[in-house]
Structures are given as structure tokens and as C-alpha cells.
Design a protein around this motif. Structure first.
Motif, PDB file in Angstrom:
ATOM      1  N   ILE A  83       0.828  -1.206   0.000  1.00  9.57           N
ATOM      2  CA  ILE A  83       0.000   0.000   0.000  1.00  9.57           C
ATOM      3  C   ILE A  83       0.864   1.259   0.000  1.00  9.57           C
ATOM      4  N   ASP A  84       1.962   1.206   0.725  1.00 10.41           N
ATOM      5  CA  ASP A  84       2.836   2.381   0.776  1.00 10.41           C
ATOM      6  C   ASP A  84       3.451   2.698  -0.584  1.00 10.41           C
ATOM      7  N   GLU A  85       3.368   1.750  -1.516  1.00  7.85           N
ATOM      8  CA  GLU A  85       3.896   1.964  -2.861  1.00  7.85           C
ATOM      9  C   GLU A  85       2.785   2.247  -3.874  1.00  7.85           C
ATOM     10  N   TYR A  86       1.546   2.374  -3.409  1.00 14.97           N
ATOM     11  CA  TYR A  86       0.419   2.582  -4.323  1.00 14.97           C
ATOM     12  C   TYR A  86       0.652   3.767  -5.256  1.00 14.97           C
ATOM     13  N   ALA A  87       1.134   4.863  -4.673  1.00 20.98           N
ATOM     14  CA  ALA A  87       1.271   6.098  -5.453  1.00 20.98           C
ATOM     15  C   ALA A  87       2.265   5.950  -6.594  1.00 20.98           C
ATOM     16  N   ASN A  88       3.198   5.014  -6.448  1.00 21.30           N
ATOM     17  CA  ASN A  88       4.233   4.827  -7.469  1.00 21.30           C
ATOM     18  C   ASN A  88       3.922   3.661  -8.405  1.00 21.30           C
ATOM     19  N   THR A  89       2.696   3.169  -8.334  1.00 19.79           N
ATOM     20  CA  THR A  89       2.320   1.993  -9.105  1.00 19.79           C
ATOM     21  C   THR A  89       1.513   2.381 -10.334  1.00 19.79           C
ATOM     22  N   ASP A  90       1.840   1.803 -11.461  1.00 21.67           N
ATOM     23  CA  ASP A  90       1.072   2.010 -12.681  1.00 21.67           C
ATOM     24  C   ASP A  90       0.180   0.790 -12.916  1.00 21.67           C
ATOM     25  N   ILE A  91      -1.076   0.923 -12.606  1.00 21.70           N
ATOM     26  CA  ILE A  91      -2.035  -0.143 -12.880  1.00 21.70           C
ATOM     27  C   ILE A  91      -3.177   0.463 -13.680  1.00 21.70           C
ATOM     28  N   CYS A  92      -3.980  -0.391 -14.267  1.00 17.58           N
ATOM     29  CA  CYS A  92      -5.018   0.088 -15.180  1.00 17.58           C
ATOM     30  C   CYS A  92      -6.097   0.867 -14.427  1.00 17.58           C
ATOM     31  N   GLU A  93      -7.035   1.386 -15.169  1.00 17.95           N
ATOM     32  CA  GLU A  93      -8.094   2.197 -14.570  1.00 17.95           C
ATOM     33  C   GLU A  93      -9.269   1.322 -14.154  1.00 17.95           C
ATOM     34  N   PHE A  94      -9.878   1.724 -13.046  1.00 20.98           N
ATOM     35  CA  PHE A  94     -10.965   0.938 -12.478  1.00 20.98           C
ATOM     36  C   PHE A  94     -12.220   1.793 -12.305  1.00 20.98           C
ATOM     37  N   ASP A  95     -13.367   1.089 -12.341  1.00 16.77           N
ATOM     38  CA  ASP A  95     -14.659   1.755 -12.139  1.00 16.77           C
ATOM     39  C   ASP A  95     -15.045   1.800 -10.668  1.00 16.77           C
ATOM     40  N   LEU A  96     -14.531   0.866  -9.904  1.00 11.40           N
ATOM     41  CA  LEU A  96     -14.829   0.805  -8.473  1.00 11.40           C
ATOM     42  C   LEU A  96     -13.574   0.361  -7.734  1.00 11.40           C
ATOM     43  N   ILE A  97     -13.228   1.088  -6.677  1.00 12.56           N
ATOM     44  CA  ILE A  97     -12.108   0.713  -5.812  1.00 12.56           C
ATOM     45  C   ILE A  97     -12.646   0.522  -4.402  1.00 12.56           C
ATOM     46  N   THR A  98     -12.376  -0.631  -3.822  1.00  5.71           N
ATOM     47  CA  THR A  98     -12.781  -0.890  -2.442  1.00  5.71           C
ATOM     48  C   THR A  98     -11.548  -0.930  -1.547  1.00  5.71           C
ATOM     49  N   SER A  99     -11.727  -0.464  -0.321  1.00  2.61           N
ATOM     50  CA  SER A  99     -10.620  -0.428   0.637  1.00  2.61           C
ATOM     51  C   SER A  99     -11.209  -0.545   2.043  1.00  2.61           C
ATOM     52  N   PHE A 100     -11.297  -1.782   2.543  1.00  2.00           N
ATOM     53  CA  PHE A 100     -11.906  -2.027   3.847  1.00  2.00           C
ATOM     54  C   PHE A 100     -10.833  -2.323   4.891  1.00  2.00           C
ATOM     55  N   GLU A 101     -10.872  -1.537   5.955  1.00  2.00           N
ATOM     56  CA  GLU A 101      -9.909  -1.700   7.060  1.00  2.00           C
ATOM     57  C   GLU A 101      -8.476  -1.678   6.518  1.00  2.00           C
ATOM     58  N   THR A 102      -8.165  -0.635   5.763  1.00  2.00           N
ATOM     59  CA  THR A 102      -6.868  -0.568   5.084  1.00  2.00           C
ATOM     60  C   THR A 102      -6.001   0.582   5.581  1.00  2.00           C
ATOM     61  N   ILE A 103      -6.509   1.807   5.451  1.00  2.00           N
ATOM     62  CA  ILE A 103      -5.617   2.960   5.602  1.00  2.00           C
ATOM     63  C   ILE A 103      -5.142   3.171   7.024  1.00  2.00           C
ATOM     64  N   GLU A 104      -5.824   2.563   8.000  1.00  2.00           N
ATOM     65  CA  GLU A 104      -5.327   2.677   9.376  1.00  2.00           C
ATOM     66  C   GLU A 104      -4.087   1.813   9.585  1.00  2.00           C
ATOM     67  N   HIS A 105      -3.818   0.889   8.640  1.00  2.00           N
ATOM     68  CA  HIS A 105      -2.695  -0.040   8.760  1.00  2.00           C
ATOM     69  C   HIS A 105      -1.395   0.500   8.165  1.00  2.00           C
ATOM     70  N   VAL A 106      -1.449   1.611   7.458  1.00  2.00           N
ATOM     71  CA  VAL A 106      -0.247   2.094   6.755  1.00  2.00           C
ATOM     72  C   VAL A 106       0.197   3.438   7.317  1.00  2.00           C
ATOM     73  N   LYS A 107       1.486   3.670   7.281  1.00  2.00           N
ATOM     74  CA  LYS A 107       2.018   4.911   7.829  1.00  2.00           C
ATOM     75  C   LYS A 107       1.612   6.116   6.989  1.00  2.00           C
ATOM     76  N   ASP A 108       1.590   5.937   5.669  1.00  2.00           N
ATOM     77  CA  ASP A 108       1.243   7.055   4.778  1.00  2.00           C
ATOM     78  C   ASP A 108      -0.011   6.699   3.985  1.00  2.00           C
ATOM     79  N   TYR A 109      -1.170   7.020   4.554  1.00  2.00           N
ATOM     80  CA  TYR A 109      -2.411   6.676   3.852  1.00  2.00           C
ATOM     81  C   TYR A 109      -2.656   7.554   2.627  1.00  2.00           C
ATOM     82  N   HIS A 110      -1.887   8.631   2.472  1.00  2.00           N
ATOM     83  CA  HIS A 110      -2.048   9.475   1.286  1.00  2.00           C
ATOM     84  C   HIS A 110      -1.701   8.700   0.013  1.00  2.00           C
ATOM     85  N   SER A 111      -0.892   7.666   0.150  1.00  2.00           N
ATOM     86  CA  SER A 111      -0.520   6.867  -1.011  1.00  2.00           C
ATOM     87  C   SER A 111      -1.753   6.227  -1.647  1.00  2.00           C
TER      88      SER A 111
END
Length: 747
Positions: free
Chosen positions: A237-265
Motif C-alpha cells: 500500500i505504501d507503494e500505491y502512489a508509485n504503481t502504474d495499474i489500469c483504470e478501475f470503475d470501483l475501488i474498495t478499501s476495507f480496514e486498510t488505511i489505518e494499517h499504513v504509515k502514509d495513507y495518502h498513497s
């Protein structure tokens, strides 16, 4: 074995076969009331690698032992078992599920599509349930003992019976209702993959990509749940911002951002990989803190209240569509709270709960979303080439990304207040798609807010009067929205008694050819003739009223002719909505014709107008707007008004059913308000309804706790009475039904 009435039995085998397997002839005989003989095959005691087995609940232990003795794992083979409830069963759901989990099965995801979260209890009686055999791939987590060792961090919630697992799974159940036809879905921090599997079980999803930091979890998920429509990959997750993946219509994120130091990613990933008309559905624990003000969970780096969670989404340029609060017994904060999943006003202050859930879509006025809007447009529901002009959103709109956000019913922002606030914001910063935006705005007007309504009328009159014929006809969607906005304005003027101005805009609308866009748009011109007829009646001119009614009927014939052309070219195979929408035109024709009969009979004008009002309340073309009004209101009077719309038709259908000869299996065609009211009345008269028929259903769907089947399954369900609730097209539907089945409908 006496089977219960609430079986939830599968309609067809989930492994794709044509028959179910049973180990005992007695079981086959008991199930013969629900399945034909050729659908039930007695299994020999030899190796099993695939299939769908039916077993009575009292034989569960014996059947499990047999399966575990005979089971031989083969890649790409699927094995399911449906444990069938007994009417007088004393078995508990918890006990049966735990037996199957220990024996190497997991709960089939489709089971959750019929469960009501707030009604679940740990001690509930057993109900017929389907399970899927976990593939013996050799992964260490296939063994329950190994899985339980990691339970504090990761757990396959489809292999656990608990209020905790219910809460986690239900968030995915909720999220899958937002999947639109053809959507590509990204599930962030998927863990062991059970939730992604549930998302992929929604047949509307084109593909689900799930990601998690843990390699072992991803390996398990791919082996146990992965398929051609569902893939799992390792991603930090901390590398999300630097990842090139395709485009999505729906993104789900359950019980995720509290687990990472930089949730802005995570949010930066959304800015790159969420389509401009897409959605994010996310959850976090609500203020899981101890006396120090910190979350004691060693895996959590952040704490959230609603204001902090909300602010994050607003900072990254989202429109917050909805806010939900969830609780479950045994939670960290509220251990005695019941299972609850409730919608809360987005603007409401803090309110204690266990988990926060947010639904959000990009605010296309926000600077952060400007670059993303320049990507190539695609509506996944209509991604083919050579689309009909009325589906060519890319070339029809200035900004086609707005269509699914605020126009497409069933896909757009559902909350009318939030949708209208967003539309007003769009109007304040852009001159694009003005006719469409003003129309959407107009449908959200509150008749009690006189100042806002008057301002809208004044501004829209100016806009419409500035349009000449060349401007209107230069683009099909300009014509489409000019007609819709003109009709809406004229109707508003009619309702406030400004007949002269209303007539001016009805006439202006009628000067345009609705058929040049799409035949179903002709409903606006047909209704315009009807309102002009009513204006003439109010002005004591029966002859002019008659002329308008005759003209309206003529428009229906012209629309029918155009409809024949578009269906001959195969457009209805792309635009499935054409057939049900055309029914509205015939329904309107019945109204026009009945008023015309009243005029020709010599009835007095007050009597004609009273009859017209009664007829309007029993016609479909007024149903949608009233339904929207009903959904946005908590007032009991408006709910009652909604039910009265269908009352006349419902009564006629119920009377026809009562008059029918003997029948054993009754189904209702449709799942709308008319079908619901027919079901309620028949049930109140002790007439059992076995299920519903709907062309848009998917396997395992239930409505009013009854199974919903597709039309092509009618033959195998032994139906002998079918109630058709589709106004205007029931006679056509009846022609397609086997002659052995009685059809009840109002022609």
C-alpha cells in the motif's frame, strides 16, 4: 424428509453441470417436488472431483465423511454441497457451518446475497445453505489449524461463523451492490481474498483485481479463489502512489488505511487509477482508542473519527455520496451492540459506532481530477463500436463522464440532495452540458421551495428561448436534453397555473422530431399533447382538447414505426431498455384514448378532468418520478401515495388470480412496485407465491425472500400460473410463455 418452505435451493448446479448429485434414493424422492427426475443423479461411491451435491441436514456428518473419503482434487474442477433444511429441524446454523468449515469447505459467496445482516443471530435455526469445497492445492492455510494461527491479522471470513466475520463479509456484500454492468473493480488490501471473491460473484463485474502486501495471502487467494475474472497480486500500500495499474470503475478499501504509515498513497492511487465516473467504497474503525487516545492494536497507525475521514476524501476531490455506520456484537468499542448497518446523514456530527463506511465519487470540478478526465472515455456497459446515437455518450456530451455520475438511473449518485448539490456546483463553474444539468436540477426541485423553483423557471426560460432550431439539432444529445428540459419547464408552469407560458413551451417541444433521437423520447411529445388537451379543457374548449389527444395517439404510431426500424437493425440487442420503455408509450396511449372516449361521450368537462386525474394515478409514465419522490422522503403520506399509484392494476390482477382454476405453483413476472403489491395482497389472502421472474436477475437473487429466476428457467420450475405485472407489454410476454402455463395479466 419433509422439506421446509424456505429452502433457498439452487436453481441449477453451481459447477456448470446439468444435474445435481445425491447419495440416497430417498433423498432424491424428497427433492423431486423441487427438481425433475432428470436433474437428480444418484452418485456411486467412487472418486469425486467436481459436482454439486444435495444433502439433507440430518445426513450432514455422513455425507461429509463420504466426500472426504472420495474427494480427489483436480485443478479447475469445482465441488459444491447444498445442505437442505428440514421443516422441523433443531439444528443451528452455527453448528452446521462449523462442521463444513472443519471438513474443508467455505461458505459459497452467493449465500450472502440473500442474508439480511441486521437479522442475523448466533443462535439462529439452520436454513438451507450452499458450500464450496476448498481446493487441496497444498497451501498451508488450507488446513484450518494453520489458518487459525494467523487469525488476529488475517482470516478467511467465509470459513468462520462469528459476528466478526459477518461484519467483515457484509461490507463486501454492500459494496457489490454498487458494481455497474461491465465494471472493473480493484480491491485494496484484500487479505486472504474472500471479499474479492464475493465481489467477483456479482455477474455485472467484468473483472476484479485484488492486491495485498502479504505474498502468502496472495498465494492462498489465487489458489483458492482465483479464476478468469478474478486475479490477486502482491502490492505494498505504501507503494500505491508509485504503481502504474489500469483504470478501475470501483475501488474498495476495507480496514486498510489505518494499517499504513502514509495513507495518502492510497488516495494518490485513486487519482491515477479511478475513472472519473468511478467510485471508492472504504471503511475504517471508528475511534478505536484507549485511555491514552491511541489505538491499542499494534497493526494500526491511525485513528479516525467521521470529520477526519470525511476531510480526507474532500481534500482529494471527492463528492461524498453516502455515509454508513456498522456495528456487531463483540466489537472493540461496543461489545454488546447488535448487528447494524445504517445510513447516516453525511452532514451529521459525530455519532458513536464500531466502523465507518464511506461511498464517494470524483468531484469533476476539483483541480485534482482535471487530468484524469482527459483519458479516453469508455462506458463499460456500452463499449462496443458503432453505437446507436442515443448511446454515443462520448460524442454526445461535452463531458461524457457525467452521465453515470448524475444521469443513469441505478448507477448515478442516489441521494437526490447530494446529486443536486453537485449539479449546482458544476453549473457554477462550467457552461458545458447546460441543458442536461438544468434538467437534472429541475427534477430535484422542491415544490415547497417557491423561491428556488421560481428562480429555476426564470433561468431555464431564458436558456430555452435563446436556442434556435439549428442549435438544437446540431447534436443528438442537445436535442434530447432540449426536449426533456422544455417538457419539465412546461410542466412546472402548468402546475403553477401559468397555462399560456406552459403552452408556449409544450408547442416549442412539439416542433422537434423526438424520433430522430430515439423512439422512447417520444413520451415527452405524447405527454405534451396530453397536457395541451388538459389546458384546452380548463379553457372550456373540448374540440381543441380532442385534436391534441388525436395528435398524441398519432405520435405513438409514429414512434412504433421507428421502434420497428431500430429493432430490425438489432439496436434492442444493445439497448435492452428499449422494450420496457416503449411500454410507457402504449400506457400513455391508453390514457389519451380513455379521455378521448369521455369527451366523445358528451361528459361534462369537470367530470372529464376528474377521470383524467384518476387515470393518471394508475399509469406507469408517472410512476418513476413518484418513486424518486418516495425514496427521498420519510413522510408516511408520501409512501402511501406511492402505493396508491399501482392500486387499480394490483386489484385487477389479484381478482383474476382468485378467479383462476386450481394451481399449485404461482410465480410473479417482475420485481417492481406492482409485483410487490400483488405479492402482498396474494399473501394476505393465503395464496402462496413461489417466486418471481425477472430478465435482469442473476443466479441466487431473492426478492421479498422468494427466489428470482430468469425467463429461460420457467420450464424447469413446474410453474402453472404466472402473474404478469409488466404494464403495456404483458400480452407480448404471454405469447412467449408455454401454453401449459396460465398467464394472468391486464391487457
Amino acid at each position: 424428509m419433509k422439506l421446509s418452505n424456505d429452502l433457498h435451493l439452487p436453481l441449477t448446479p453451481l459447477n456448470g453441470a446439468l444435474s445435481f448429485g445425491v447419495f440416497d434414493s430417498a433423498n432424491a424422492n424428497a427433492l423431486s417436488e423441487n427438481y425433475s427426475d432428470d436433474v437428480l443423479i444418484r452418485l456411486e461411491h467412487k472418486s469425486i472431483s467436481c459436482g454439486h451435491i444435495l444433502s439433507p441436514v440430518q445426513d450432514t456428518t455422513m455425507i461429509i465423511d463420504l466426500i472426504n473419503t472420495l474427494y480427489r482434487f483436480e485443478n479447475n474442477h469445482e465441488l459444491f454441497i447444498t445442505v437442505v433444511a428440514d421443516k422441523d429441524t433443531k439444528y443451528r446454523q452455527k453448528n452446521i457451518e462449523n462442521l463444513l468449515y472443519t471438513a474443508g469447505f467455505h461458505l459459497e459467496a452467493s449465500e450472502w446475497f440473500t442474508r439480511k445482516y441486521h437479522l442475523l443471530t448466533d443462535s439462529r435455526p439452520f436454513a438451507t445453505t450452499t458450500f464450496r469445497k476448498i481446493k487441496h492445492t497444498g497451501h498451508n492455510l488450507v488446513q484450518m489449524s494453520n489458518l487459525l494461527k494467523e487469525r488476529d491479522l488475517h482470516m478467511d471470513m467465509l470459513r468462520e461463523f462469528s459476528c466478526r466475520s459477518d461484519a467483515h463479509v457484509y461490507r463486501y456484500v454492500f459494496a457489490q451492490t454498487y458494481i455497474r454492468p461491465g465494471d472493473k473493480v480493484l480491491d485494496c488490501a484484500c487479505g486472504l481474498g474472500y471479499g474479492s471473491y464475493l465481489l467477483a460473484s456479482n455477474e455485472s463485474a467484468r473483472f476484479v483485481q485484488a492486491v495485498d502486501i502479504c505474498e502468502d495471502s496472495i498465494s492462498y487467494a489465487n489458489q483458492i479463489y482465483g479464476n478468469e475474472h478474478l486475479n490477486y497480486a502482491v502490492l505494498d500500500i505504501d507503494e500505491y502512489a508509485n504503481t502504474d495499474i489500469c483504470e478501475f470503475d470501483l475501488i474498495t478499501s476495507f480496514e486498510t488505511i489505518e494499517h499504513v504509515k502514509d495513507y495518502h498513497s492510497f488516495f494518490k492511487l485513486c487519482l491515477k487509477s479511478l475513472k472519473p465516473d468511478g467510485r471508492v467504497i472504504a471503511s475504517v474503525p471508528y475511534l478505536w482508542v484507549d485511555e491514552t487516545g491511541k489505538d491499542p492494536n499494534p497493526y494500526h497507525f491511525h485513528e479516525f473519527d467521521w470529520q477526519k475521514f470525511k476531510a480526507l476524501f474532500l481534500d482529494y476531490g471527492f463528492v461524498i455520496e453516502a455515509r454508513y455506520h456498522q456495528s456487531a456484537p463483540g466489537g472493540f468499542k461496543l461489545p454488546k451492540a447488535p448487528r447494524k448497518f445504517e445510513k447516516i446523514d453525511v452532514d451529521k456530527n459525530e455519532n458513536d459506532t464500531e466502523w465507518l463506511i464511506i461511498v464517494a465519487t470524483p468531484d469533476l470540478t476539483h483541480p485534482l481530477w482535471q487530468d484524469q478526465q482527459r483519458v479516453s472515455y469508455e462506458n463499460p456497459e456500452y463499449s462496443m463500436e458503432n453505437l446507436p446515437k442515443y448511446l454515443d455518450f462520448e460524442n454526445g456530451y461535452d463531458n461524457p463522464w457525467l452521465h453515470r455520475q448524475i444521469v443513469q438511473v441505478g448507477q448515478r449518485i442516489e441521494d437526490q440532495k447530494i446529486r443536486n448539490q453537485y449539479v449546482s456546483k458544476l453549473l457554477s463553474v462550467t457552461d458545458c452540458d447546460t441543458l442536461m444539468l438544468r434538467t437534472v436540477q429541475g427534477y430535484a426541485l422542491d415544490s415547497k421551495d417557491i423561491d428556488t423553483t421560481s428562480q429555476w423557471i426564470s433561468e431555464v426560460k431564458t436558456i430555452l428561448m435563446s436556442k434556435n432550431s439549428n442549435q438544437i439539432r446540431q447534436n443528438p444529445f442537445t436535442l434530447r436534453w432540449f426536449i426533456s428540459l422544455s417538457f419539465l419547464l412546461a410542466k412546472q408552469l402548468y402546475e403553477v397555473g401559468s397555462f399560456k407560458e406552459a403552452k408556449q413551451f409544450f408547442v416549442k417541444l412539439l416542433a422537434e422530431d423526438c424520433n430522430s433521437f430515439c423512439p422512447i423520447l417520444c413520451i415527452k411529445s405524447i405527454e405534451s399533447e396530453y397536457y395541451l388537451a388538459k389546458i384546452a379543457l380548463y379553457q372550456h374548449d373540448k374540440e381543441i382538447a380532442r385534436q391534441h389527444l388525436v395528435s398524441g395517439k398519432k405520435l405513438i404510431f409514429e414512434a412504433n414505426s421507428k421502434f420497428q426500424q431500430v429493432t430490425a437493425s438489432g439496436e434492442d440487442l444493445v439497448a435492452a431498455f428499449l422494450w420496457p420503455e416503449m411500454a410507457d408509450l402504449h400506457d400513455a396511449g391508453a390514457l389519451l384514448n380513455q379521455v378521448l372516449i369521455s369527451i366523445d361521450s358528451g361528459a361534462r368537462i369537470p367530470s372529464i378532468l376528474r377521470q383524467a386525474e384518476k387515470l393518471e394515478n394508475n399509469k406507469r409514465f408517472g410512476l418513476f418520478n413518484l418513486l424518486q419522490k418516495y425514496r427521498s422522503s420519510d413522510e408516511l403520506t408520501e409512501q402511501n401515495e406511492m402505493l396508491l399509484v399501482a392500486k387499480s392494476l394490483v386489484n385487477k390482477l389479484v381478482i383474476k388470480v382468485i378467479d383462476c382454476n386450481e394451481f399449485s405453483t404461482l410465480y410473479i413476472w417482475g420485481t417492481g412496485i406492482v409485483a410487490k403489491e400483488v405479492f402482498k395482497q396474494l399473501t394476505s389472502k393465503q395464496i402462496e407465491v413461489a417466486g418471481f421472474v425477472d430478465t435482469n436477475t442473476s443466479f441466487g437473487q431473492f426478492y421479498l425472500e422468494k427466489p428470482v429466476i430468469k425467463p429461460d428457467q420457467i420450464d424447469v420450475m413446474k410453474i402453472d400460473l404466472l402473474v404478469l405485472t409488466s404494464v403495456g407489454s404483458s400480452d407480448k410476454i404471454a405469447e412467449s410463455i408455454p401454453a401449459s402455463i396460465q398467464c394472468v395479466y391486464v391487457a
